[in-house]
Design a protein around this motif. Structure first.
Motif, mmCIF file in Angstrom:
data_model
loop_
_atom_site.group_PDB
_atom_site.id
_atom_site.type_symbol
_atom_site.label_atom_id
_atom_site.label_comp_id
_atom_site.label_asym_id
_atom_site.label_seq_id
_atom_site.Cartn_x
_atom_site.Cartn_y
_atom_site.Cartn_z
ATOM 1 N N ASP A 72 1.015 -1.178 0.040
ATOM 2 C CA ASP A 72 -0.101 -0.148 -0.182
ATOM 3 C C ASP A 72 0.908 1.262 -0.101
ATOM 4 O O ASP A 72 1.508 1.532 1.063
ATOM 5 C CB ASP A 72 -0.880 0.006 1.292
ATOM 6 C CG ASP A 72 -1.655 1.109 1.379
ATOM 7 O OD1 ASP A 72 -1.466 2.414 1.137
ATOM 8 O OD2 ASP A 72 -2.926 0.635 1.720
ATOM 9 N N TYR A 73 0.965 1.944 -1.261
ATOM 10 C CA TYR A 73 1.957 2.961 -1.432
ATOM 11 C C TYR A 73 1.739 4.196 -0.207
ATOM 12 O O TYR A 73 2.680 4.623 0.320
ATOM 13 C CB TYR A 73 1.758 3.613 -2.713
ATOM 14 C CG TYR A 73 2.086 2.560 -3.860
ATOM 15 C CD1 TYR A 73 3.478 2.402 -4.004
ATOM 16 C CD2 TYR A 73 1.393 2.165 -4.632
ATOM 17 C CE1 TYR A 73 3.976 1.285 -4.797
ATOM 18 C CE2 TYR A 73 1.588 1.209 -5.749
ATOM 19 C CZ TYR A 73 2.931 0.996 -5.706
ATOM 20 O OH TYR A 73 3.304 0.216 -6.794
ATOM 21 N N GLU A 74 0.398 4.343 0.051
ATOM 22 C CA GLU A 74 0.179 5.570 1.037
ATOM 23 C C GLU A 74 0.953 5.004 2.480
ATOM 24 O O GLU A 74 1.339 5.918 3.034
ATOM 25 C CB GLU A 74 -1.085 6.045 0.908
ATOM 26 C CG GLU A 74 -1.111 7.067 2.020
ATOM 27 C CD GLU A 74 -2.615 7.924 1.452
ATOM 28 O OE1 GLU A 74 -3.132 8.266 0.652
ATOM 29 O OE2 GLU A 74 -3.569 8.099 2.494
ATOM 30 N N LYS A 75 0.589 3.703 2.865
ATOM 31 C CA LYS A 75 0.929 3.097 4.122
ATOM 32 C C LYS A 75 2.607 3.437 4.038
ATOM 33 O O LYS A 75 3.090 3.598 5.120
ATOM 34 C CB LYS A 75 0.541 1.985 4.043
ATOM 35 C CG LYS A 75 -0.921 1.937 5.132
ATOM 36 C CD LYS A 75 -1.253 0.340 5.254
ATOM 37 C CE LYS A 75 -2.802 0.292 5.638
ATOM 38 N NZ LYS A 75 -3.100 -1.180 5.658
ATOM 39 N N LEU A 76 3.097 2.999 2.816
ATOM 40 C CA LEU A 76 4.531 3.146 2.972
ATOM 41 C C LEU A 76 5.180 4.501 3.025
ATOM 42 O O LEU A 76 6.037 4.818 3.893
ATOM 43 C CB LEU A 76 5.215 2.426 1.631
ATOM 44 C CG LEU A 76 6.485 2.539 1.618
ATOM 45 C CD1 LEU A 76 7.224 1.873 2.645
ATOM 46 C CD2 LEU A 76 7.065 1.840 0.210
ATOM 47 N N MET A 77 4.424 5.360 2.501
ATOM 48 C CA MET A 77 4.778 6.614 2.626
ATOM 49 C C MET A 77 4.843 7.424 4.224
ATOM 50 O O MET A 77 5.450 8.087 4.643
ATOM 51 C CB MET A 77 4.046 7.881 1.614
ATOM 52 C CG MET A 77 4.932 8.566 1.030
ATOM 53 S SD MET A 77 3.920 9.267 -0.337
ATOM 54 C CE MET A 77 5.655 9.707 -1.554
ATOM 55 N N ILE A 78 3.505 6.898 4.669
ATOM 56 C CA ILE A 78 3.471 7.327 5.936
ATOM 57 C C ILE A 78 4.272 6.524 6.997
ATOM 58 O O ILE A 78 5.033 7.292 7.916
ATOM 59 C CB ILE A 78 1.902 7.118 6.396
ATOM 60 C CG1 ILE A 78 0.919 7.890 5.601
ATOM 61 C CG2 ILE A 78 1.536 7.222 7.742
ATOM 62 C CD1 ILE A 78 -0.373 7.541 5.539
ATOM 63 N N ALA A 79 4.631 5.348 6.753
ATOM 64 C CA ALA A 79 5.540 4.584 7.681
ATOM 65 C C ALA A 79 6.770 5.239 7.546
ATOM 66 O O ALA A 79 7.702 5.362 8.671
ATOM 67 C CB ALA A 79 5.769 3.234 7.236
ATOM 68 N N SER A 80 7.379 5.671 6.510
ATOM 69 C CA SER A 80 8.679 6.454 6.153
ATOM 70 C C SER A 80 8.704 7.581 6.887
ATOM 71 O O SER A 80 9.480 8.193 7.537
ATOM 72 C CB SER A 80 8.875 6.628 4.707
ATOM 73 O OG SER A 80 10.365 7.201 4.643
ATOM 74 N N TYR A 81 7.760 8.341 6.786
ATOM 75 C CA TYR A 81 7.462 9.876 7.522
ATOM 76 C C TYR A 81 7.689 9.892 8.968
ATOM 77 O O TYR A 81 8.253 10.268 9.697
ATOM 78 C CB TYR A 81 6.002 10.318 6.939
ATOM 79 C CG TYR A 81 5.589 11.647 7.714
ATOM 80 C CD1 TYR A 81 5.836 12.904 7.217
ATOM 81 C CD2 TYR A 81 4.965 11.596 8.900
ATOM 82 C CE1 TYR A 81 5.427 14.085 8.123
ATOM 83 C CE2 TYR A 81 4.566 12.590 9.626
ATOM 84 C CZ TYR A 81 4.910 13.968 9.373
ATOM 85 O OH TYR A 81 4.565 14.938 9.800
ATOM 86 N N LEU A 82 6.771 8.681 9.606
ATOM 87 C CA LEU A 82 7.010 8.675 10.703
ATOM 88 C C LEU A 82 8.314 8.156 11.203
ATOM 89 O O LEU A 82 8.730 8.679 12.251
ATOM 90 C CB LEU A 82 5.628 7.666 11.180
ATOM 91 C CG LEU A 82 4.458 7.667 11.173
ATOM 92 C CD1 LEU A 82 3.287 6.800 11.567
ATOM 93 C CD2 LEU A 82 3.939 9.120 11.940
ATOM 94 N N GLY A 83 8.766 7.237 10.625
ATOM 95 C CA GLY A 83 9.952 6.723 10.885
ATOM 96 C C GLY A 83 11.210 7.881 11.017
ATOM 97 O O GLY A 83 12.097 7.876 11.870
ATOM 98 N N GLY A 84 11.143 8.556 10.069
ATOM 99 C CA GLY A 84 11.878 9.947 9.935
ATOM 100 C C GLY A 84 11.801 10.661 10.948
ATOM 101 O O GLY A 84 12.602 11.248 11.767
ATOM 102 N N ASN A 85 10.706 11.033 11.348
ATOM 103 C CA ASN A 85 10.306 11.884 12.748
ATOM 104 C C ASN A 85 10.640 11.431 13.841
ATOM 105 O O ASN A 85 11.167 11.857 14.809
ATOM 106 C CB ASN A 85 8.839 12.153 12.827
ATOM 107 C CG ASN A 85 8.313 13.165 11.908
ATOM 108 O OD1 ASN A 85 9.007 14.541 11.977
ATOM 109 N ND2 ASN A 85 7.292 13.037 11.026
ATOM 110 N N ALA A 86 10.566 9.968 13.953
ATOM 111 C CA ALA A 86 11.261 9.146 15.226
ATOM 112 C C ALA A 86 12.714 9.255 15.137
ATOM 113 O O ALA A 86 13.415 9.628 16.252
ATOM 114 C CB ALA A 86 10.780 7.590 15.191
ATOM 115 N N MET A 87 13.264 9.288 13.919
ATOM 116 C CA MET A 87 14.870 9.529 14.056
ATOM 117 C C MET A 87 15.122 10.826 14.399
ATOM 118 O O MET A 87 16.186 11.173 15.149
ATOM 119 C CB MET A 87 15.418 9.151 12.635
ATOM 120 C CG MET A 87 15.769 7.748 12.332
ATOM 121 S SD MET A 87 16.443 7.325 10.652
ATOM 122 C CE MET A 87 15.272 7.926 9.518
#
Ligand code: ZN
Length: 353
Positions: free
Chosen positions: A230-245
């Motif tokens: 799911d492209y949108e989920k992947l984009m959101i997962a990456s967004y959240l992961g980067g914010n976590a970093m």
């Protein structure tokens, strides 16, 4: 106490790129206000210019992302832009592409307003002046570079990043339609990067918000890997992961080990983190089982004996580069980390790759 910063603005959705020219218009104060577009060379010949360029004065640079990002390339590009702009700084930088392009745009934005070379700022909070206003448009998701505060590149001694509040993008555009152009094997490795960032952040000693962001990112990535894409989920997962970093006080062991491998052997980040993780089963006994299950599902066989032909000198350089990542290693092993994660232990791990 640390004052944590995350990305201030984002636009999310299919076709979101159409908002770009309006955003740039707000930045143009004079007629000759220039915008620099740094676009992944993947888009060369794909008529992206027509969609992006709104003013004749704007400058479009296709950037090479075939190899890992090196300090020389960051310096070269910054100098080129300074020459083109002849003393008048651009009003914005737009970086569009994968993680490497995101990192490059962040670093160049810093170097245009801070004197010296890229390597002078490799480390934590060494940047003195805010960078040029920057907009990130990720076209492949997973690295989290669109939201993290790090611009990573390889220098002479170390692969590490400019890690500063000033390197965070001022705006990002998350347009899911770009992800459809990504080949499956590339997507797996960048999504795996996100998965491993999250695992490391959760293992490390981080604050509750960082952990909650990483947990949610990991749960989305798991859905994609173990259920359906799911492209949108992947984009959101990456967004959240980067914010976590961006709000993490330190990562864990896997990324430092991968930096050593990439520095000496030039292996791309997505693959080198997988190789490192695969050799760290003792440190991630539970997670490694799921990792192997995912690789199997996508028919990925990791290369074996990658370091088999390395000389002792190359191993020494790798060990040294791994151990330069003090912050995540202290976070993993505590104050006495050097006594626990010794040179011999690192070498032993590297020999297993
Ligand atoms: Zn990574």
């Amino acid at each position: 106490m640390r004052n944590y910063k995350n990305i201030p603005y984002y636009i999310l959705g299919s076709g979101a790129i159409s908002e770009l020219s309006g955003l740039l218009e707000k930045r143009r104060i004079k007629n000759n206000s220039k915008v620099i577009f740094m676009i992944d060379s993947f888009f060369k010949g794909k008529r992206i210019e027509k969609k992006l360029l709104s003013k004749n004065d704007d400058i479009l640079l296709f950037v090479s992302t075939e190899k890992e990002l090196y300090a020389e390339y960051v310096d070269e590009l910054s100098d080129r832009i300074k020459n083109i702009c002849r003393g008048e700084l651009p009003v914005a930088i737009v970086g569009m592409g994968g993680g490497t392009t995101m990192d490059l745009a962040k670093c160049v934005s810093i170097l245009l307003t801070n004197s010296g070379k890229a390597e002078d700022y490799q480390g934590w909070d060494l940047v003195k002046n805010p960078g040029i206003f920057k907009i990130g448009i990720p076209t492949i998701s997973g690295t989290g570079a669109e939201t993290s505060r790090t611009g990573i590149f390889t220098g002479m001694q170390v692969k590490s990043g400019i890690n500063s509040d000033y390197s965070i993008f001022d705006q990002i555009i998350l347009d899911t339609q770009f992800l459809k152009t990504v080949p499956l094997n590339k997507f797996i490795f960048t999504a795996m990067d996100c998965y491993l960032h999250d695992i490391e952040l959760l293992k490390g000693n981080n604050n509750g918000i960082t952990k909650a962001l990483a947990e949610e990112s990991l749960s989305l990535i798991r859905e994609i890997f173990l259920k359906k894409m799911d492209y949108e989920k992947l984009m959101i997962a990456s967004y959240l992961g980067g914010n976590a970093m961006a709000t993490a006080d330190g990562g864990h062991i896997c990324h430092p080990v991968s930096y050593g491998v990439s520095l000496v052997l030039g292996i791309r980040h997505g693959l080198s983190v997988c190789l490192a993780f695969n050799a760290l089963a003792n440190y991630y006994p539970k997670e490694i089982r799921e990792f192997k299950k995912i690789l199997k599902k996508f028919n990925i066989t990791l290369p074996k004996n990658v370091t088999a032909n390395c000389t002792e000198e190359q191993f020494d350089r790798m060990v040294e580069a791994v151990l330069k990542n003090e912050k995540p290693l202290r976070n993993s092993f505590g104050e006495n980390w050097q006594k626990i994660f010794t040179k011999n232990k690192v070498k032993e791990i590297l020999k297993r790759i």
